[in-house]
Design a protein around this motif. Structure first.
Motif, PDB file in Angstrom:
ATOM      1  N   MET A   1      59.306  95.630  70.173  1.00 40.79           N
ATOM      2  CA  MET A   1      59.339  94.548  69.342  1.00 40.79           C
ATOM      3  C   MET A   1      60.679  94.339  68.162  1.00 40.79           C
ATOM      4  N   GLY A   2      60.882  95.590  67.662  1.00 44.17           N
ATOM      5  CA  GLY A   2      62.164  95.609  67.028  1.00 44.17           C
ATOM      6  C   GLY A   2      63.452  95.241  68.083  1.00 44.17           C
ATOM      7  N   ASP A   3      63.328  95.980  69.215  1.00 47.12           N
ATOM      8  CA  ASP A   3      64.505  95.951  70.190  1.00 47.12           C
ATOM      9  C   ASP A   3      64.728  94.495  70.584  1.00 47.12           C
ATOM     10  N   LEU A   4      63.239  93.613  70.515  1.00 45.55           N
ATOM     11  CA  LEU A   4      63.720  92.310  71.155  1.00 45.55           C
ATOM     12  C   LEU A   4      64.082  91.349  69.791  1.00 45.55           C
ATOM     13  N   GLU A   5      63.864  91.737  68.552  1.00 47.33           N
ATOM     14  CA  GLU A   5      64.106  90.832  67.665  1.00 47.33           C
ATOM     15  C   GLU A   5      65.866  91.209  67.400  1.00 47.33           C
ATOM     16  N   GLU A   6      66.242  92.305  67.624  1.00 46.46           N
ATOM     17  CA  GLU A   6      67.649  92.621  67.323  1.00 46.46           C
ATOM     18  C   GLU A   6      68.509  91.759  68.518  1.00 46.46           C
ATOM     19  N   ILE A   7      67.830  91.798  69.554  1.00 41.54           N
ATOM     20  CA  ILE A   7      68.489  91.023  70.687  1.00 41.54           C
ATOM     21  C   ILE A   7      68.553  89.589  70.385  1.00 41.54           C
ATOM     22  N   ARG A   8      67.561  89.047  69.790  1.00 40.87           N
ATOM     23  CA  ARG A   8      67.678  87.860  69.414  1.00 40.87           C
ATOM     24  C   ARG A   8      68.532  87.470  68.436  1.00 40.87           C
ATOM     25  N   THR A   9      68.708  88.276  67.617  1.00 42.47           N
ATOM     26  CA  THR A   9      69.598  88.000  66.199  1.00 42.47           C
ATOM     27  C   THR A   9      70.982  88.052  66.879  1.00 42.47           C
ATOM     28  N   LYS A  10      71.195  89.042  67.968  1.00 35.74           N
ATOM     29  CA  LYS A  10      72.597  88.844  68.570  1.00 35.74           C
ATOM     30  C   LYS A  10      72.972  87.558  69.320  1.00 35.74           C
ATOM     31  N   VAL A  11      71.703  87.113  70.149  1.00 33.25           N
ATOM     32  CA  VAL A  11      71.954  85.833  70.828  1.00 33.25           C
ATOM     33  C   VAL A  11      72.149  84.788  69.857  1.00 33.25           C
ATOM     34  N   ASP A  12      71.528  84.603  68.903  1.00 33.48           N
ATOM     35  CA  ASP A  12      71.474  83.424  67.999  1.00 33.48           C
ATOM     36  C   ASP A  12      73.060  83.520  67.399  1.00 33.48           C
ATOM     37  N   ARG A  13      73.540  84.880  67.138  1.00 38.01           N
ATOM     38  CA  ARG A  13      75.017  84.808  66.606  1.00 38.01           C
ATOM     39  C   ARG A  13      76.071  84.602  67.593  1.00 38.01           C
ATOM     40  N   PHE A  14      75.724  84.859  68.702  1.00 35.82           N
ATOM     41  CA  PHE A  14      76.805  84.383  69.912  1.00 35.82           C
ATOM     42  C   PHE A  14      76.685  83.033  69.905  1.00 35.82           C
ATOM     43  N   GLN A  15      75.473  82.333  70.025  1.00 41.44           N
ATOM     44  CA  GLN A  15      75.375  80.870  69.996  1.00 41.44           C
ATOM     45  C   GLN A  15      76.258  80.159  69.186  1.00 41.44           C
ATOM     46  N   ALA A  16      75.989  80.569  67.804  1.00 40.49           N
ATOM     47  CA  ALA A  16      76.706  80.320  66.493  1.00 40.49           C
ATOM     48  C   ALA A  16      78.360  80.294  66.775  1.00 40.49           C
ATOM     49  N   ARG A  17      78.605  81.443  67.267  1.00 37.63           N
ATOM     50  CA  ARG A  17      80.214  81.746  67.346  1.00 37.63           C
ATOM     51  C   ARG A  17      80.582  80.819  68.602  1.00 37.63           C
TER      52      ARG A  17
ATOM     53  N   ASP B   1      84.798  76.373  65.260  1.00 41.10           N
ATOM     54  CA  ASP B   1      85.460  77.698  64.695  1.00 41.10           C
ATOM     55  C   ASP B   1      86.875  77.826  65.239  1.00 41.10           C
ATOM     56  N   TYR B   2      87.125  77.237  66.371  1.00 37.56           N
ATOM     57  CA  TYR B   2      88.528  77.398  67.113  1.00 37.56           C
ATOM     58  C   TYR B   2      89.114  76.226  67.356  1.00 37.56           C
ATOM     59  N   PRO B   3      89.999  75.735  66.419  1.00 36.73           N
ATOM     60  CA  PRO B   3      90.586  74.297  66.322  1.00 36.73           C
ATOM     61  C   PRO B   3      91.524  74.190  67.405  1.00 36.73           C
ATOM     62  N   ALA B   4      92.184  75.416  67.596  1.00 38.66           N
ATOM     63  CA  ALA B   4      93.567  75.382  68.540  1.00 38.66           C
ATOM     64  C   ALA B   4      92.864  75.221  69.880  1.00 38.66           C
ATOM     65  N   VAL B   5      91.715  75.863  70.368  1.00 43.43           N
ATOM     66  CA  VAL B   5      91.096  75.643  71.663  1.00 43.43           C
ATOM     67  C   VAL B   5      90.753  74.094  71.954  1.00 43.43           C
TER      68      VAL B   5
ATOM     69  N   ASN C   1      95.270  77.606  78.045  1.00 48.57           N
ATOM     70  CA  ASN C   1      94.866  79.223  78.608  1.00 48.57           C
ATOM     71  C   ASN C   1      95.272  80.090  77.264  1.00 48.57           C
ATOM     72  N   ALA C   2      96.394  80.059  76.734  1.00 46.64           N
ATOM     73  CA  ALA C   2      96.863  80.721  75.762  1.00 46.64           C
ATOM     74  C   ALA C   2      95.953  80.841  74.546  1.00 46.64           C
ATOM     75  N   SER C   3      95.602  79.641  74.266  1.00 50.41           N
ATOM     76  CA  SER C   3      94.464  79.417  72.945  1.00 50.41           C
ATOM     77  C   SER C   3      93.310  79.996  73.356  1.00 50.41           C
ATOM     78  N   VAL C   4      92.641  79.925  74.665  1.00 47.60           N
ATOM     79  CA  VAL C   4      91.341  80.321  75.072  1.00 47.60           C
ATOM     80  C   VAL C   4      91.418  81.993  74.943  1.00 47.60           C
ATOM     81  N   ALA C   5      92.850  82.571  75.564  1.00 47.14           N
ATOM     82  CA  ALA C   5      92.738  84.079  75.446  1.00 47.14           C
ATOM     83  C   ALA C   5      92.942  84.344  73.963  1.00 47.14           C
ATOM     84  N   GLN C   6      93.533  83.690  73.246  1.00 44.97           N
ATOM     85  CA  GLN C   6      93.535  84.213  71.714  1.00 44.97           C
ATOM     86  C   GLN C   6      91.943  84.131  71.166  1.00 44.97           C
ATOM     87  N   ALA C   7      91.352  83.017  71.296  1.00 43.07           N
ATOM     88  CA  ALA C   7      89.748  82.867  70.687  1.00 43.07           C
ATOM     89  C   ALA C   7      89.021  83.999  71.467  1.00 43.07           C
TER      90      ALA C   7
END
Length: 179
Positions: A110-126, A131-135, A164-170
């Motif tokens: 359950m701890g591992d699952l919760e850790e993975i959920r927080t990482k996924v939520d962080r990824f979805q937020a980012r 956060d990347y106006p140039a892109v 493509n350059a802005s995506v690579a930088q992001a």
């Protein structure tokens, strides 16, 4: 007291009718038809069928409820058995079935699952382009160029290169933030 006899009469009493009883032929025919034919009337048959169906449905409902309770009992017993097995395996006694390094109990999982959920939520937020106006700007420039040149999309090569350059930088910024 004493008004009635204390012994019951065991003799059979027969009463004779002084007036003759006569039935019409319709009544006699109707009674004889019903006594000869074993079939029941359609109304009676439908009533009997409805009653039988209701009893079958009630019994089926009862059996389903009983089956559900038995399944719950089995699940609880299996869960207790699994917890006992996990505790005995995690307690230092490696079982024959599971290697010592592979043992994980429910709380660890359950701890591992919760850790993975927080990482996924962080990824979805980012993942948001805010956060990347140039892109976002370069992507809009590519779309605008394609709309202005529908017959000559190769004329938009500069906008595509900037995008493509802005995506690579992001991407590099995002990968650096995950470390």
């Amino acid at each position: 007291m004493g008004a009635g006899q204390s012994k019951a009469d065991t003799e059979e009493k027969v009463f004779y009718n002084e007036t003759p009883i006569q039935f019409s032929q319709d009544v006699v025919n109707h009674l004889s038809d019903h006594s000869i034919s074993p079939d029941t009337s359609p109304e009676r048959q439908s009533t009997l069928d409805a009653h039988v169906r209701a009893r079958i449905q009630a019994e089926l409902k009862h059996l389903r409820a009983e089956e559900e309770s038995v399944q719950k009992e089995i699940e609880l017993a299996l869960e207790r058995e699994n917890i006992d097995r996990e505790m005995s395996s995690a307690g230092g006694e490696p079982s024959d079935e599971v290697a010592e390094g592979d043992v994980k109990n429910s709380m660890t999982l359950m701890g591992d699952l919760e850790e993975i959920r927080t990482k996924v939520d962080r990824f979805q937020a980012r993942k948001q382009l805010d956060d990347y106006p140039a892109v976002k700007e370069s992507g809009e420039a590519v779309v605008l160029c394609y709309r202005q040149n529908p017959t000559a999309p190769l004329d938009c090569w500069r906008e595509v290169r900037e995008f493509n350059a802005s995506v690579a930088q992001a991407e590099s910024q995002h990968l650096a933030s995950l470390r």
